[in-house]
Design a protein around this motif. Structure first.
Motif, PDB file in Angstrom:
ATOM      1  N   PRO A 192       0.861  -0.856   0.121  1.00  0.00           N
ATOM      2  CA  PRO A 192       0.048   0.120  -0.131  1.00  0.00           C
ATOM      3  C   PRO A 192       0.524   1.334  -0.214  1.00  0.00           C
ATOM      4  CG  PRO A 192      -0.982  -1.339   1.936  1.00  0.00           C
ATOM      5  CD  PRO A 192       0.489  -1.854   1.019  1.00  0.00           C
ATOM      6  N   ARG A 193       0.520   2.372  -0.544  1.00  0.00           N
ATOM      7  CA  ARG A 193       0.959   3.312  -1.064  1.00  0.00           C
ATOM      8  C   ARG A 193       0.816   4.624   0.849  1.00  0.00           C
ATOM      9  NH1 ARG A 193       0.432   9.222  -1.976  1.00  0.00           N
ATOM     10  NH2 ARG A 193      -2.114   8.294  -1.906  1.00  0.00           N
ATOM     11  N   ASP A 204      -1.461  -0.044   7.473  1.00  0.00           N
ATOM     12  CA  ASP A 204      -0.719  -1.600   6.784  1.00  0.00           C
ATOM     13  C   ASP A 204       0.169  -0.995   5.999  1.00  0.00           C
ATOM     14  OD1 ASP A 204      -2.628  -3.532   8.613  1.00  0.00           O
ATOM     15  OD2 ASP A 204      -4.304  -2.724   6.143  1.00  0.00           O
ATOM     16  N   SER A 205       0.366   0.523   5.623  1.00  0.00           N
ATOM     17  CA  SER A 205       1.089   0.797   4.372  1.00  0.00           C
ATOM     18  C   SER A 205       2.176   1.425   4.764  1.00  0.00           C
ATOM     19  CB  SER A 205       0.748   2.361   4.038  1.00  0.00           C
ATOM     20  OG  SER A 205       0.669   3.473   5.264  1.00  0.00           O
ATOM     21  N   LEU A 206       2.423   1.101   6.467  1.00  0.00           N
ATOM     22  CA  LEU A 206       3.323   1.411   7.399  1.00  0.00           C
ATOM     23  C   LEU A 206       4.299  -0.247   7.718  1.00  0.00           C
ATOM     24  CD1 LEU A 206       2.756   3.916   9.566  1.00  0.00           C
ATOM     25  CD2 LEU A 206       3.866   4.233   7.752  1.00  0.00           C
ATOM     26  N   GLY A 207       3.526  -0.890   7.527  1.00  0.00           N
ATOM     27  CA  GLY A 207       3.980  -1.810   7.588  1.00  0.00           C
ATOM     28  C   GLY A 207       3.486  -2.893   8.920  1.00  0.00           C
ATOM     29  N   LEU A 208       2.978  -1.572   9.730  1.00  0.00           N
ATOM     30  CA  LEU A 208       3.273  -1.794  11.326  1.00  0.00           C
ATOM     31  C   LEU A 208       2.555  -3.177  12.037  1.00  0.00           C
ATOM     32  CD1 LEU A 208       1.333   1.601  12.644  1.00  0.00           C
ATOM     33  CD2 LEU A 208       4.085   1.028  12.034  1.00  0.00           C
ATOM     34  N   GLN A 209       3.169  -3.661  12.549  1.00  0.00           N
ATOM     35  CA  GLN A 209       3.512  -5.298  13.658  1.00  0.00           C
ATOM     36  C   GLN A 209       2.029  -5.518  15.055  1.00  0.00           C
ATOM     37  OE1 GLN A 209       3.659  -7.645  11.651  1.00  0.00           O
ATOM     38  NE2 GLN A 209       4.030  -6.099  10.038  1.00  0.00           N
TER      39      GLN A 209
END
Length: 207
Positions: free
Chosen positions: A29-30, A168-173
């Motif tokens: 995602p952008r 989600d776009s930042l790839g947070l876990q």
């Protein structure tokens, strides 16, 4: 369920996160930095003209969010030049969603901060009864709160979906995640927040 990360993540500039990467990353995602920093419906506290922005992705059932909350509030108050953006990110369970919706509905009676603080101060995994009791004790009108949730539910859900998409776009876990200026980090104490803010200011004035 997303897990909670206690280790500090390596600082990565937000803009750098949005640069094109390997072919395998092209479908990610952008990252919309402007939307993350300046969503008009995301609650904001601290100094609206501060020279450092902290974006806090939080869940009211997250014990590490609750542990960090007093130190985050302290650094924002004592520093005086921090803009704090709250991203309600209910990823742990059903009552996380319920609490986030009610906290955002409280904004319509000028009570988001009171709701946020009350829920963060409530220990353990929240039940709906605990959520209602905490909000009532914080001085919120529960009848109006439900009415505002009914009237503005679509906007609140849309905001939560935007928060989820941004995470989600930042790839947070997991929660908590803090964006401090150009850096990303996890659970911090007061000294950790101070250092992160100092590093962010140094990044702005450095070469």
């Amino acid at each position: 369920m997303l897990h909670h990360r206690r280790a500090i993540l390596a600082g990565i500039p937000l803009l750098a996160l949005g640069l094109p990467g390997p072919a395998s990353a092209q479908s990610a995602p952008r990252i919309d930095v402007e939307a993350i920093l300046n969503d008009p419906e995301a609650p904001v506290s601290g100094n609206p003209k501060g020279d450092v922005t902290i974006v806090a992705f939080l869940d009211y059932n997250c014990p590490f969010c609750k542990k960090s909350a007093p130190d985050l509030a302290r650094i924002v108050k004592e520093d005086g030049k921090i803009r704090l953006v709250y991203k309600d990110w209910p990823v742990i369970g059903e009552t996380s969603v319920h609490a986030a919706q009610l906290a955002l509905a409280a904004a319509y009676q000028g009570g988001y901060q009171r709701a946020h603080d009350a829920l963060m101060a409530t220990k353990g995994r929240l039940s709906k009864e605990q959520i209602s009791a905490a909000l009532k004790d914080a001085g919120l009108d529960l009848t109006r709160l439900q009415a505002d949730l009914d009237a503005h539910g679509d906007r609140i859900v849309a905001l939560l979906k935007r928060n989820m998409a941004q995470a989600d776009s930042l790839g947070l876990q997991g929660t908590p995640t803090y964006l401090v200026g150009p850096f990303r980090t996890s659970t911090l104490d007061y000294q950790g927040f101070r250092q992160a803010v100092a590093d962010a200011r140094g990044k702005k004035t450095g070469p």
